[in-house]
Design a protein around this motif. Sequence first.
Motif, PDB file in Angstrom:
ATOM      1  N   LEU A 173       0.506  -1.133  -0.383  1.00  0.00           N
ATOM      2  CA  LEU A 173      -0.091  -0.304  -0.093  1.00  0.00           C
ATOM      3  C   LEU A 173       0.930   1.609  -0.021  1.00  0.00           C
ATOM      4  O   LEU A 173       0.710   2.433  -0.546  1.00  0.00           O
ATOM      5  CB  LEU A 173      -0.924  -0.088   1.207  1.00  0.00           C
ATOM      6  CG  LEU A 173      -2.002  -1.097   1.077  1.00  0.00           C
ATOM      7  CD1 LEU A 173      -2.961  -1.104   2.484  1.00  0.00           C
ATOM      8  CD2 LEU A 173      -3.388  -0.632   0.511  1.00  0.00           C
ATOM      9  N   PHE A 174       1.716   0.927   0.601  1.00  0.00           N
ATOM     10  CA  PHE A 174       2.619   2.615   0.974  1.00  0.00           C
ATOM     11  C   PHE A 174       3.422   2.417  -0.105  1.00  0.00           C
ATOM     12  O   PHE A 174       4.228   3.132  -0.880  1.00  0.00           O
ATOM     13  CB  PHE A 174       3.102   2.066   1.822  1.00  0.00           C
ATOM     14  CG  PHE A 174       3.039   2.672   3.308  1.00  0.00           C
ATOM     15  CD1 PHE A 174       2.988   4.268   3.587  1.00  0.00           C
ATOM     16  CD2 PHE A 174       3.198   1.963   4.601  1.00  0.00           C
ATOM     17  CE1 PHE A 174       2.578   4.674   4.771  1.00  0.00           C
ATOM     18  CE2 PHE A 174       2.784   2.192   5.612  1.00  0.00           C
ATOM     19  CZ  PHE A 174       2.205   3.827   5.996  1.00  0.00           C
ATOM     20  N   GLY A 175       3.787   1.806  -0.927  1.00  0.00           N
ATOM     21  CA  GLY A 175       4.806   2.104  -2.272  1.00  0.00           C
ATOM     22  C   GLY A 175       3.734   2.124  -3.379  1.00  0.00           C
ATOM     23  O   GLY A 175       4.390   2.557  -4.287  1.00  0.00           O
ATOM     24  N   GLY A 176       2.338   1.368  -3.495  1.00  0.00           N
ATOM     25  CA  GLY A 176       1.351   1.832  -4.950  1.00  0.00           C
ATOM     26  C   GLY A 176       1.112   2.992  -4.116  1.00  0.00           C
ATOM     27  O   GLY A 176      -0.056   3.993  -5.290  1.00  0.00           O
ATOM     28  N   ILE A 177       0.902   3.704  -3.240  1.00  0.00           N
ATOM     29  CA  ILE A 177      -0.414   5.142  -2.673  1.00  0.00           C
ATOM     30  C   ILE A 177       0.943   6.043  -2.885  1.00  0.00           C
ATOM     31  O   ILE A 177       1.518   6.379  -1.523  1.00  0.00           O
ATOM     32  CB  ILE A 177      -1.103   4.918  -2.005  1.00  0.00           C
ATOM     33  CG1 ILE A 177      -2.120   3.628  -2.287  1.00  0.00           C
ATOM     34  CG2 ILE A 177      -2.139   6.285  -1.477  1.00  0.00           C
ATOM     35  CD1 ILE A 177      -3.437   3.544  -1.794  1.00  0.00           C
ATOM     36  N   LEU A 178       1.022   6.736  -3.161  1.00  0.00           N
ATOM     37  CA  LEU A 178       2.544   8.089  -3.036  1.00  0.00           C
ATOM     38  C   LEU A 178       1.782   8.844  -3.264  1.00  0.00           C
ATOM     39  O   LEU A 178       2.537  10.445  -2.175  1.00  0.00           O
ATOM     40  CB  LEU A 178       3.507   7.777  -4.501  1.00  0.00           C
ATOM     41  CG  LEU A 178       3.884   6.441  -4.645  1.00  0.00           C
ATOM     42  CD1 LEU A 178       4.740   6.714  -6.191  1.00  0.00           C
ATOM     43  CD2 LEU A 178       4.887   6.072  -3.273  1.00  0.00           C
ATOM     44  N   ARG A 179       0.999   9.741  -3.283  1.00  0.00           N
ATOM     45  CA  ARG A 179       0.623  10.526  -3.494  1.00  0.00           C
ATOM     46  C   ARG A 179      -1.272  11.326  -2.664  1.00  0.00           C
ATOM     47  O   ARG A 179      -1.769   9.851  -2.937  1.00  0.00           O
ATOM     48  CB  ARG A 179       0.793  11.834  -3.984  1.00  0.00           C
ATOM     49  CG  ARG A 179       0.290  11.112  -5.427  1.00  0.00           C
ATOM     50  CD  ARG A 179       1.298  12.628  -6.810  1.00  0.00           C
ATOM     51  NE  ARG A 179       2.715  12.063  -6.479  1.00  0.00           N
ATOM     52  CZ  ARG A 179       2.954  11.017  -7.265  1.00  0.00           C
ATOM     53  NH1 ARG A 179       2.451  10.586  -7.606  1.00  0.00           N
ATOM     54  NH2 ARG A 179       4.456  10.628  -6.930  1.00  0.00           N
ATOM     55  N   GLY A 180      -1.055  12.363  -2.101  1.00  0.00           N
ATOM     56  CA  GLY A 180      -3.168  12.502  -2.371  1.00  0.00           C
ATOM     57  C   GLY A 180      -3.670  12.133  -0.912  1.00  0.00           C
ATOM     58  O   GLY A 180      -2.817  11.445  -0.168  1.00  0.00           O
TER      59      GLY A 180
END
Length: 530
Positions: free
Chosen positions: A387-394
Amino acid sequence: MQQLHSNHAPKRKRSDDPSLSPPPSPPSSNGFDLSLLEAAEKSQSAVEVLDLRTLKKLVLSFERRLRDNLEARMKYPDNPDKFAESEIELHDDLQKLRILAGGPDLYPDLVALNAVPSLLGLLSHDNSDIAVDVVALLQDLTDEDVLEDNDEPARVLVDALVENNALELLVQNLGRLSETDSDESAAIYNTLATIENMIEVKPAVAELVCERTKLLRWLLSKIKVREFDGNKQYASEILAILLQNSAANQKRLGQMNGVDIVLQAVAMYKSRDPKSSDEEEMVENLFDCLCCLLMPVENKEKFVKAEGVELMIIIMKQKKLAYGSAIRALDFAMTKYPSACERFVDVLGLKTAFAAFMGKIPVSKKNKKERFQEELEERIISLIASLFGGILRGSRRERLLSKFVENEYEKIDRLMELYMRYSDRVKAETERLDQLELDDLEMDDEERYNRKLESGLYTLQLIAVILGHLWSFDYRRMRERIELLLRQQKLTRENIKEILQEYHDNIGDLDGPEEKERAQAKIKRFIASF
């Protein structure tokens, strides 16, 4: 590093429930079927010893019966009474050939006598009973217990079977076998067993059978059936074996709507548990299939489109037996695939995931086992790292980070608790390896590193990566909490940096040199921020 934790046992045990597998053979002695021995003794061609002379006699008799039957059928095509007797005699000779399973060292001679094409030709015999006999014979000849310690004869036989289109003929014959007939249902089982045995001897068969035949389509149609039986269980296992180490088969099945069909099959268990250990094994096989299918990126896309993320969250919420398997499937779906991570956050998966992360795992007989609990822990840590690797912003990133702030940083406390547990385990393994080397046991760096990975280093590295993401967020109170917990254990940020450095140094280039560089650059940033 993706793993199918529940790798297949080398060979499937037949069910204890007689309704779930073919009728058992008569009692055996020293690997020989007693009824066959009795039949051989009564026949005129009975001989005491199984040797080349016996083999030639059996093959000659079989070829003669085969010729007689073909001639009778051609001569009297519309009068079954005229060829019925030759069919019975052919059946009897096929039964006698089963005794050859007692002498696998004779297989090269069987091949040299050119018996294989004649036998395989009978798989398309007009009388399906004859084809059933041949399937039973092939299953006997290729049985794992028979082929054990007979590698070369086994290879000679399997090569001859492949060269003479055994795979095509076996799968074609599957199409005309009926589950409602007990003999034909047993032949379905024996067909799958023969294919599995051939793969065991010659692993390339796993891709060959999918290239040359419609076996994948047949297996998909079998797992679609709602009712459970032994053949459905075996079909799920064969499908998992075919997918396990073959990217080509994973992609092939994905193109056949396989992701959707496997999801439909596991959806039957979203709110109910399997009724028996055999059915439970089948559900695990189906999830193994799903995880294998989720290796190629195009299948991850199909999984998201087919609402696979939502289904796995529902299964987790229902807290049935498939709970852990659903986490495993999500882990595979979200690894290096941001779209699945985004969908997971959008459909409110964080609450369910972090309940599992905090150890709120439903208790059943199966997951009381310590190793099962550990596997779940490792999977959920991998999922959060994905999840941390795939969701980087926003806003999605903010929602993920806020989970570690809520309830007075309880998620950070839990993360550091896991960090210490895996750190202690890796330390103990490192000391053990040092001692082994002192005892003059040579070990290269790669083997040493792999041993540490097995002891929990990979999970420790993922925890360090998650800590890297949290630290880089640059939120003062979060950093203070991490520092406090490290001090309590007489540790410093240097310890985390060391773990990240070892991780950085061992990142492989499986996904290409550019991807390796990108991954290493990210870890370097974490190390710098600490």
